[in-house]
Design a protein around this motif. Structure first.
Motif, short mmCIF file in Angstrom:
data_model
loop_
_atom_site.label_atom_id
_atom_site.label_comp_id
_atom_site.label_asym_id
_atom_site.label_seq_id
_atom_site.Cartn_x
_atom_site.Cartn_y
_atom_site.Cartn_z
N THR A 94 1.09 -1.34 -0.06
CA THR A 94 0.11 0.06 0.02
C THR A 94 0.88 1.26 -0.07
O THR A 94 0.67 2.15 -0.69
N SER A 97 2.10 2.16 -3.11
CA SER A 97 1.18 2.31 -4.23
C SER A 97 0.91 1.08 -5.27
O SER A 97 -0.01 1.12 -6.32
N ASN A 99 -1.21 -1.43 -5.64
CA ASN A 99 -2.60 -1.60 -4.94
C ASN A 99 -3.37 -3.09 -5.13
O ASN A 99 -3.81 -3.79 -4.25
N ASP A 100 -2.70 -3.65 -6.28
CA ASP A 100 -3.22 -4.91 -6.59
C ASP A 100 -2.66 -5.85 -5.39
O ASP A 100 -3.40 -6.58 -5.18
N SER A 102 -1.43 -5.37 -2.52
CA SER A 102 -1.86 -4.92 -1.18
C SER A 102 -3.47 -5.48 -1.06
O SER A 102 -3.48 -5.97 -0.03
N ILE A 103 -4.16 -5.62 -1.86
CA ILE A 103 -5.59 -5.96 -1.85
C ILE A 103 -5.22 -7.20 -1.86
O ILE A 103 -6.32 -7.80 -0.98
N ILE A 132 -7.74 2.40 0.47
CA ILE A 132 -7.23 2.28 -1.00
C ILE A 132 -8.35 2.53 -1.83
O ILE A 132 -7.95 3.09 -3.11
N LYS A 133 -9.69 2.24 -1.70
CA LYS A 133 -10.68 2.37 -2.64
C LYS A 133 -10.89 3.90 -2.59
O LYS A 133 -10.98 4.33 -3.69
N THR A 136 -7.96 5.22 -4.97
CA THR A 136 -8.29 5.04 -6.25
C THR A 136 -9.50 5.35 -6.94
O THR A 136 -10.09 5.21 -8.00
#
Length: 631
Positions: A94, A97, A99-100, A102-103, A132-133, A136
């Motif tokens: 995270t 950055s 994000n994929d 980290s999710i 994160i949401k 983004t």
């Protein structure tokens, strides 16, 4: 003995500076880790603490501790440790950055937390996913995750300070999301809820967080003087608790506010303090942002050499830490410095790099400004065709963002309306329950006094109660019908009003930009040589048309309950132009949007606002927008 030593190490340095405290604690943890030969849950806890203390200052070292944490937890079948390690991997990605990735790790952590019925673990993961949401742009998904957390906390957690703290944190997250959406009224509502939670448990550092958010809200609304007061209150609390990281962010926000007020000396002072605090805790994200902001002020003051040095530092930090937005900002700043130094090819190169990164991460607002600036550079080197293409791309994104903003404002009004309606229904239900309880108390009293007439009394009471319930039900049905009709009418008028507003802005923006472009190509004999004058006269005539204002005015009057008539009643001498300006301010349009609609410069709008405030006889402390909203 080792356990006792470990616990003592966690308590060391409470009265010393942040740097000394953290360094001593980290050294103690490393010493304790090296001394432990057995792989157990205590060793996992030490690794967890080391990761948490180093995740911002030394992310790669922190990641290595998270890897050990995972391996030992799997070895001893310690599911809580597995959940925490995956959450720490997610935190690492995270901060980069990515994000994929980290999710992916957050979802693994969430599964393990659910397996061990760790409500807090699920709450932490949902909170991080919501952030994160938010970052983004998936704001509605972020809101749903936070509301899920609120439901979980209320249903499963026991009463007490911890529950209140968790609830306050969720309301604080909603503040950030609503600020991102531009829904400042909803953000303010959530901020006050969060503030109440933290004041209830006297949690001063988190109270400071909310004060900082209130400052951001006021700044977003253009109430910069009010925002400064909130930021200063937050800073005082953060200083008491030596919260260096949060001091960095707050001084950064305060610097931006002073920059908006054109007080550049104060802005530079607070950006410099933000840099100092960020360096103290080695927070690379905050440091990169503060360096860029300080450079931006230096560009305004034409200190290009100093600005370039600051931007190069910000760029190197952003590259090393994979901070994409920070890198975009630094490249954009360097492009501006190159442009001012007439190094146009370098300016184009830096601008192109910033565009490519923005496109790859979907940073649409940044992309809009980068396209516009690229058009400016290209015009400067006489590449007019390509410049016009980028200007069109800028306008397309700008229109899209404007539509989204207006839709969000309408959605905000709808949410506020539904919330108020729900609160009114709850109040009505409470009143009905109170009335029924009073009837029951009276019935019980009469039952004791008139035992002989019990049957008659019960029968009569039942009939009266049934009749009372029927009347309430009938009135409620009638009221709901009227509310639904009123709601549909208001929604229609709001949409029409937003549509007319958008039409006015787009029309005047198009006309102004087209006129500017025609003026620029006037010098070229081969372009529009014959029809130039006719086109300019036609555009001036089109711009002067006042029909769109009359249509807008009719819708605005219906939605805002004869706002213009109320103004004329209170201030008979007010002019039609001043009513028009007041109407746009009531719509919460920005100075730039109003300037576009009136086909004037933003400075003219600011002067008109000052004259309007003076004509309405408002003192310096009274905010013009708040006054018009309350009218």
């Amino acid at each position: 003995m080792k356990k006792l030593l470990f616990l003592l190490c966690l308590m060391v340095g409470l009265g010393k500076s942040v740097i000394a405290q953290n360094a001593k604690l980290i050294d103690s943890l490393k010493t304790e880790l090296a001394s432990r030969t057995e792989d157990d849950s205590i060793k996992v806890s030490i690794l967890t603490r080391l990761h948490e203390k180093l995740m911002f200052s030394k992310p790669e070292e922190a990641k290595a501790y998270a890897q050990q944490e995972l391996e030992i937890s799997k070895k001893i079948n310690y599911e809580r440790g597995i959940a925490l390690a995956n959450m720490h991997f997610a935190d690492y990605y995270t901060n980069r950055s990515e994000n994929d990735s980290s999710i992916h790790y957050y979802h693994i952590a969430k599964t393990h937390f659910k397996n061990i019925n760790s409500t807090r673990g699920v709450i932490f993961v949902n909170h991080s996913l919501a952030e994160i949401k938010r970052l983004t742009g998936n704001l509605d998904e972020a809101i749903n995750l936070v509301k899920e957390n609120l439901d979980v906390i209320i249903e499963t957690e026991k009463k007490g300070d911890l529950k209140t703290k968790f609830i306050g944190a969720q309301h604080g997250m909603l503040v950030n999301i609503y600020i991102e959406k531009g829904s400042y009224k909803l953000a303010l509502t959530e901020a006050l809820k969060a503030l109440k939670c933290f004041e209830e448990i006297n949690h001063q550092p988190r109270k400071a967080d909310v004060l900082k958010q209130l400052g951001d809200i006021e700044s977003g609304l253009g109430n910069h003087e009010s925002s400064i007061k909130y930021f200063e209150q937050a800073i005082e609390i953060y200083k008491q608790f030596e919260e260096a990281m949060y001091l960095a962010y707050t001084h950064n926000s305060l610097g931006i506010t002073y920059q908006n007020l054109s007080n550049y000396s104060e802005a530079k002072k607070h950006f410099s303090l933000a840099i100092e605090y960020a360096e103290t805790v080695e927070d690379k994200l905050s440091l990169s942002n503060a360096l860029h902001n300080l450079a931006e002020v230096n560009i305004i003051e034409s200190n290009y050499v100093e600005a370039k040095e600051l931007l190069e530092r910000a760029k190197n930090i952003a590259k090393s830490e994979n901070l994409n937005l920070g890198l975009v900002n630094a490249l954009d700043g360097l492009s501006q410095v190159d442009y001012q130094n007439q190094r146009f090819l370098y300016a184009l190169s830096n601008n192109q790099q910033a565009i490519e990164i923005s496109e790859s991460i979907g940073a649409t607002p940044h992309l809009k400004d980068l396209y516009k600036y690229r058009s400016k550079i290209l015009r400067r080197i006489n590449q007019n065709v390509e410049a016009y293409q980028y200007l069109e791309a800028y306008q397309k994104i700008n229109d899209s963002l404007f539509n989204a903003k207006k839709s969000q404002q309408i959605e905000e009004l709808k949410t506020i309306y539904e919330t108020e309606k729900k609160n009114a229904e709850i109040a009505l239900q409470k009143e009905e329950i109170k009335t029924l309880n009073q009837n029951i108390e009276i019935g019980n009293l009469k039952k004791g006094l008139y035992a002989g007439g019990m049957f008659t009394f019960v029968a009569v009471s039942a009939l009266l109660f049934f009749g009372f319930k029927q009347r309430i039900k009938k009135n409620q049905i009638e009221r709901e019908k009227q509310e639904e009709i009123y709601k549909q009418e208001i929604e229609f008028k709001k949409k029409e009003l937003a549509s007319q507003t958008l039409h006015l802005v787009q029309k005047n923006t198009f006309i102004q930009e087209l006129k500017d472009n025609l003026e620029k190509i006037k010098a070229s004999p081969e372009l529009f040589k014959i029809e130039f004058r006719r086109l300019v006269m036609l555009l001036k005539k089109e711009s002067a048309e006042d029909k769109d204002w009359e249509v807008f005015k009719s819708y605005f009057t219906e939605v805002h309950n004869n706002f213009d008539l109320k103004l004329k009643e209170v201030y008979p001498e007010i002019s039609e132009k001043e009513i028009r300006l007041a109407s746009f301010l009531r719509m919460n349009l920005s100075t730039k949007e109003i300037a576009s609609m009136l086909n004037v410069l933003p400075d003219s709008v600011l002067k008109s606002k000052y004259r309007l405030k003076k004509k309405l006889k408002l003192d310096k402390k009274t905010d013009l927008n708040h006054f018009l909203d309350a009218l």
